[in-house]
Design an enzyme around this catalytic site. Sequence first.
Site, short mmCIF file in Angstrom:
data_model
loop_
_atom_site.label_atom_id
_atom_site.label_comp_id
_atom_site.label_asym_id
_atom_site.label_seq_id
_atom_site.Cartn_x
_atom_site.Cartn_y
_atom_site.Cartn_z
N CYS A 1 -67.19 5.37 10.70
CA CYS A 1 -66.00 5.59 11.98
C CYS A 1 -64.88 6.24 11.29
CB CYS A 1 -65.65 4.14 12.46
SG CYS A 1 -64.80 3.12 11.34
N CYS B 1 -63.14 3.83 8.79
CA CYS B 1 -63.61 4.00 7.19
C CYS B 1 -63.33 5.06 6.75
CB CYS B 1 -65.06 3.60 7.70
SG CYS B 1 -65.56 1.76 7.98
N HIS C 1 -66.43 -3.30 8.34
CA HIS C 1 -67.56 -2.49 8.32
C HIS C 1 -67.77 -2.53 6.82
CE1 HIS C 1 -66.56 -0.12 12.12
NE2 HIS C 1 -66.74 -1.15 12.30
N GLU D 1 -68.75 -0.18 4.76
CA GLU D 1 -68.12 0.74 3.74
C GLU D 1 -66.80 0.29 3.21
OE1 GLU D 1 -69.75 3.18 7.48
OE2 GLU D 1 -69.06 1.04 7.06
#
Length: 129
Positions: A107, A110, A70, A72
């Site tokens: 999420c 993350c 992801h 992030e």
Amino acid sequence: MNRPTWDEYFLEIAKVVASRSTCIRGKVGAVIASRNRILATGYNGSPVGESHCTDVGCYTINGHCERTIHAETNAIGYAARFGVALEGAILYVYMIGENESQYTEPCHDCMKVIKAAGIGSIIMRGDKE
């Protein structure tokens, strides 16, 4: 001439970063900034040297692609790789895609990494392609 606010400026940069994404399901870009300076960027895609979904397809388990990192976490990993401290920084996240209205926070995994890195706040936006 109207100058963008710092938040608008960094969100626009995150939108450009998202355009580098190799995720088929949605493009996400992240910019981490502190004191109005960019510390790191990241987008959702495969780790360096690995195959990308745009090249070989997604590797999906339980509705989640296991091939990508992801945006992030990718940005935080980049900062760690080069020894950049993120304590108190702002994370700007921009999503482009069909599910942008559902993307209201990172999420769970993350969020754990964001908290562990000491990031102080998150600002998110998105739009459809």
